[in-house]
Design an enzyme around this catalytic site. Structure first.
Site, PDB file in Angstrom:
ATOM      1  N   ASP A  36     -28.345  85.495  11.328  1.00 22.59           N
ATOM      2  CA  ASP A  36     -26.993  85.419  10.776  1.00 22.59           C
ATOM      3  C   ASP A  36     -26.036  85.105  11.915  1.00 22.59           C
ATOM      4  OD1 ASP A  36     -24.516  85.776   9.619  1.00 22.59           O
ATOM      5  OD2 ASP A  36     -24.881  87.820   8.915  1.00 22.59           O
ATOM      6  N   HIS A  70     -45.185  77.038  21.985  1.00 23.26           N
ATOM      7  CA  HIS A  70     -45.961  78.215  21.588  1.00 23.26           C
ATOM      8  C   HIS A  70     -46.571  78.929  22.797  1.00 23.26           C
ATOM      9  CE1 HIS A  70     -48.237  80.927  19.195  1.00 23.26           C
ATOM     10  NE2 HIS A  70     -48.237  80.209  18.096  1.00 23.26           N
TER      11      HIS A  70
END
Length: 434
Positions: free
Chosen positions: A380, A151
């Protein structure tokens, strides 16, 4: 679930052959926002139904996108002068391949459980890489992608940009606008700095020798992560109830969070005089006039708070209004005030520490990670969108995750870590509009 690891490798950036030579090692100093964010691994799980994309295609796409997102192929460390930095040395991202002799449908969890950790490289081990990936293939031909990143290197906004670009690169498409990295001329204090907010007690705190932070002991054994599904119709009803008599309705996020804040507080059975607050991240990109492609952290926090008595005895509208008002205060002027304070050196001189630390439990408080506006479902690799997406197992009581459901109909899934003894009470009031 028995996961068999087949191998592990480093995927390095792939630069265009015949173009300019591969760049040399660079050092990007941590920004003031990187320094106050959570020092933790952000772990998520994607599942793709058969026919799943090939490992070769995913790896080639990763190598292509890492040439633009070099921070995800580098390391955290120090520049030669000792400045904490991202080292752009093209070390690479860690890719683990694994298989499971089972059907995805047999293990596809309704909620995060310890079993999900098997779909990631060992998160407890020391890793030099910023990004860790595990591709786990199932007997049915489905694929789970466990993605983990530090992070400190990138917030959720930046990470979602990377994931979408990775999918596009895998499909042979242009990845879009390149990331914009931190540089020394960003986030400069004003010529006459004005610290107008109490940053010492918001983004920072003064630690004492008795402070206990991090994860300790067996507290996680008493925590269960409950998944609450809120349909589009239920959310619409909540918004009508919360916004009654108000010209502009509260947002979907404000309404759901207000409802969960009250529900969790009721389930915890806290005393009316006790104070409860939320830590809620606020993106600073448009507030500071920075592009959406900024790669790194640019988040501060709002801290809505209320007494338990007010929160539960006043209507839902009260909780939603408290959240709305506190987020509104974290505006461009607030961010600039933080820039002025963080650049002054006062935090270092006074021995202040970042307040964003991981705990076993937040009670009586709540922390929320909202991924409702991030396009995670748009990843995708060439075979279509994922069949589901969720955070990995992270047993911190009171740390909520809000994500769009995989139905794609405007419904929302909330992942709610609770103490075992509070779970039944939470279930009994979770779908009540009272």
């Amino acid at each position: 679930m028995e996961v068999k690891v087949l191998g592990s490798k480093l995927v390095k950036p792939a630069y265009n052959a015949g173009a300019a030579p591969a760049p040399s090692t660079e050092y990007i100093p941590l920004s003031i926002f990187d320094k106050v964010t959570f020092n933790m691994q952000m772990a998520i799980i994607y599942a793709f139904a058969a026919p799943a994309p090939s490992t070769a295609a995913i790896e080639n796409g990763l190598a292509t996108v890492l040439a633009q997102y070099r921070a995800f192929a580098g390391q955290l460390g120090e520049a030669p002068d000792g400045t904490p930095s991202f080292i752009l040395n093209d070390r690479g991202a860690r890719l683990v391949e694994a298989t499971v002799d089972a059907e995805l449908i047999d293990m596809a969890p309704a909620k995060p459980t310890p079993e999900l950790l098997k779909l990631h490289p060992d998160l407890e081990a020391e890793h030099e890489e910023v990004v860790l990936l595990q591709l786990t293939r199932f007997r049915c031909g489905s694929l789970a992608v466990g993605f983990t990143s530090n992070h400190v290197v990138a917030d959720g906004h930046a990470t979602s940009n990377f994931l979408i670009a990775w999918g596009r690169a895998t499909r042979g498409l242009p990845i879009g606008l390149p990331p914009v990295h931190h540089h020394k001329d960003l986030f400069k204090p004003r010529s006459s700095p004005r610290v107008e907010h109490d940053h010492r007690n918001r983004e920072y705190y003064l630690p004492s020798p008795t402070d206990v932070v991090g994860h300790h002991g067996d507290a996680a054994d008493n925590i269960v992560i409950h998944k609450a599904h809120f349909s589009k119709d239920f959310i619409a009803g909540l918004r009508v109830k919360a916004s009654e008599g108000r010209g502009r309705p509260f947002s979907r996020f404000e309404t759901i969070l207000a409802h969960l804040w009250r529900t969790m507080t009721r389930a915890r059975d806290l005393s009316p005089e006790e104070t409860t607050k939320i830590r809620l991240s606020v993106d600073g990109r448009h507030r500071l006039g920075q592009p959406a492609e900024y790669f790194g952290n640019m988040v501060l926090w709002a801290f809505p708070r209320s007494t338990v008595g007010d929160l539960l005895n006043r209507p839902l509208k009260h909780a939603a209004q408290v959240i709305h008002d506190e987020v509104a205060k974290v505006d461009g002027a607030y961010f600039q005030s933080f820039v002025d304070f963080a650049s002054s050196g006062a935090a270092e001189k006074e021995g202040l520490a970042r307040s964003a630390v991981c705990k076993d439990a937040q009670c009586p408080d709540v922390e929320v990670d909202s991924w409702l506006t991030f396009p995670f479902y748009e990843l995708d690799f060439g075979t279509g969108s994922p069949s589901y997406f969720m955070p990995a197992y992270f047993p911190t009581e009171g740390m909520l995750f809000l994500v769009p459901s995989n139905f794609g109909d405007g419904s929302v899934d909330a992942f709610v870590p609770l103490f075992q003894e509070n779970l039944q009470a939470f279930k009994e009031c979770c779908y009540s509009m009272e």
